[in-house]
Scaffold this motif. Structure first.
Motif, PDB file in Angstrom:
ATOM      1  N   LYS A   3     -10.924  10.746  -0.323  1.00 14.62           N
ATOM      2  CA  LYS A   3      -9.843  10.124  -1.089  1.00 14.62           C
ATOM      3  C   LYS A   3      -9.280  11.084  -2.130  1.00 14.62           C
ATOM      4  O   LYS A   3      -8.083  11.106  -2.376  1.00 14.62           O
ATOM      5  CB  LYS A   3     -10.335   8.846  -1.766  1.00 14.62           C
ATOM      6  N   ALA A   6      -7.123  13.588  -0.223  1.00 14.39           N
ATOM      7  CA  ALA A   6      -5.883  12.951   0.226  1.00 14.39           C
ATOM      8  C   ALA A   6      -4.940  12.706  -0.948  1.00 14.39           C
ATOM      9  O   ALA A   6      -3.727  12.923  -0.843  1.00 14.39           O
ATOM     10  CB  ALA A   6      -6.203  11.640   0.931  1.00 14.39           C
ATOM     11  N   LEU A  10      -1.276  14.418  -1.287  1.00 12.84           N
ATOM     12  CA  LEU A  10      -0.076  13.591  -1.399  1.00 12.84           C
ATOM     13  C   LEU A  10       0.653  13.831  -2.721  1.00 12.84           C
ATOM     14  O   LEU A  10       1.877  13.779  -2.778  1.00 12.84           O
ATOM     15  CB  LEU A  10      -0.426  12.124  -1.228  1.00 12.84           C
ATOM     16  N   ALA A  47       8.042   6.415  -1.356  1.00 11.08           N
ATOM     17  CA  ALA A  47       7.084   6.018  -0.323  1.00 11.08           C
ATOM     18  C   ALA A  47       5.777   6.790  -0.466  1.00 11.08           C
ATOM     19  O   ALA A  47       4.685   6.218  -0.355  1.00 11.08           O
ATOM     20  CB  ALA A  47       7.686   6.250   1.059  1.00 11.08           C
ATOM     21  N   THR A  48       5.869   8.080  -0.724  1.00 10.49           N
ATOM     22  CA  THR A  48       4.666   8.884  -0.902  1.00 10.49           C
ATOM     23  C   THR A  48       3.904   8.454  -2.152  1.00 10.49           C
ATOM     24  O   THR A  48       2.675   8.387  -2.155  1.00 10.49           O
ATOM     25  CB  THR A  48       5.026  10.380  -0.993  1.00 10.49           C
ATOM     26  N   ALA A  50       3.835   5.430  -3.367  1.00 12.22           N
ATOM     27  CA  ALA A  50       3.184   4.159  -3.044  1.00 12.22           C
ATOM     28  C   ALA A  50       1.911   4.382  -2.247  1.00 12.22           C
ATOM     29  O   ALA A  50       0.901   3.700  -2.459  1.00 12.22           O
ATOM     30  CB  ALA A  50       4.149   3.268  -2.268  1.00 12.22           C
ATOM     31  N   ILE A  51       1.941   5.360  -1.342  1.00 12.73           N
ATOM     32  CA  ILE A  51       0.740   5.667  -0.555  1.00 12.73           C
ATOM     33  C   ILE A  51      -0.364   6.207  -1.459  1.00 12.73           C
ATOM     34  O   ILE A  51      -1.526   5.816  -1.351  1.00 12.73           O
ATOM     35  CB  ILE A  51       1.073   6.667   0.568  1.00 12.73           C
ATOM     36  N   VAL A  52      -0.017   7.089  -2.377  1.00 12.38           N
ATOM     37  CA  VAL A  52      -1.015   7.640  -3.308  1.00 12.38           C
ATOM     38  C   VAL A  52      -1.584   6.537  -4.186  1.00 12.38           C
ATOM     39  O   VAL A  52      -2.793   6.464  -4.420  1.00 12.38           O
ATOM     40  CB  VAL A  52      -0.394   8.763  -4.164  1.00 12.38           C
ATOM     41  N   SER A  54      -1.858   3.370  -3.515  1.00  6.99           N
ATOM     42  CA  SER A  54      -2.711   2.446  -2.774  1.00  6.99           C
ATOM     43  C   SER A  54      -4.058   3.069  -2.436  1.00  6.99           C
ATOM     44  O   SER A  54      -5.058   2.363  -2.328  1.00  6.99           O
ATOM     45  CB  SER A  54      -2.021   1.982  -1.494  1.00  6.99           C
ATOM     46  N   THR A  55      -4.135   4.388  -2.268  1.00  5.20           N
ATOM     47  CA  THR A  55      -5.422   5.027  -1.983  1.00  5.20           C
ATOM     48  C   THR A  55      -6.216   5.295  -3.245  1.00  5.20           C
ATOM     49  O   THR A  55      -7.425   5.467  -3.178  1.00  5.20           O
ATOM     50  CB  THR A  55      -5.233   6.359  -1.235  1.00  5.20           C
ATOM     51  N   SER A  59     -11.176  -0.105  -3.116  1.00  6.47           N
ATOM     52  CA  SER A  59     -10.940  -1.175  -2.160  1.00  6.47           C
ATOM     53  C   SER A  59     -11.881  -2.350  -2.383  1.00  6.47           C
ATOM     54  O   SER A  59     -11.570  -3.469  -2.007  1.00  6.47           O
ATOM     55  CB  SER A  59     -11.097  -0.643  -0.737  1.00  6.47           C
TER      56      SER A  59
END
Length: 99
Positions: A3, A6, A10, A47-48, A50-52, A54-55, A59
């Motif tokens: 994580k 990633a 990102l 968009a990128t 938002a991906i960062v 969410s990761t 969780s």
């Protein structure tokens, strides 16, 4: 570990995308042409991001409790019987006692 890699990858992609969008928009959109390139860069950057985001969050914020049985303590206890011929108790066996 994955994580973190990633997220850093990102993040670098977001910075590169936003830098391209700013440089492209200032170079090409002087007369109102190619304004779509700026919009595309902004959408890709959002968009990128938002991906960062969410990761980056965990969780499993509140995992369910798991019951763990307490460890059993055991020992061998001697079984004694009275021997009338010798006049005292003798150990004839052992039994396992757990609590």
């Amino acid at each position: 570990m994955f994580k973190k890699i990633a997220a850093s990858t990102l993040t670098a992609a977001i910075i590169a995308t936003s830098a391209m969008a700013v440089s492209t928009s200032s170079a090409s959109a002087k007369n109102g042409r190619n304004a779509g390139i700026f919009a595309a860069g902004a959408i890709i950057g959002l968009a990128t991001g938002a991906i960062v985001a969410s990761t980056a969050r965990p969780s499993h914020a509140n995992p369910r409790p798991v019951y763990v049985e307490p460890r059993r303590r055991c020992h061998n206890e001697p079984v004694q019987r009275w021997n009338p011929y010798r006049g005292h108790y003798e150990v004839v066996a052992y039994k396992r006692v757990c609590y």
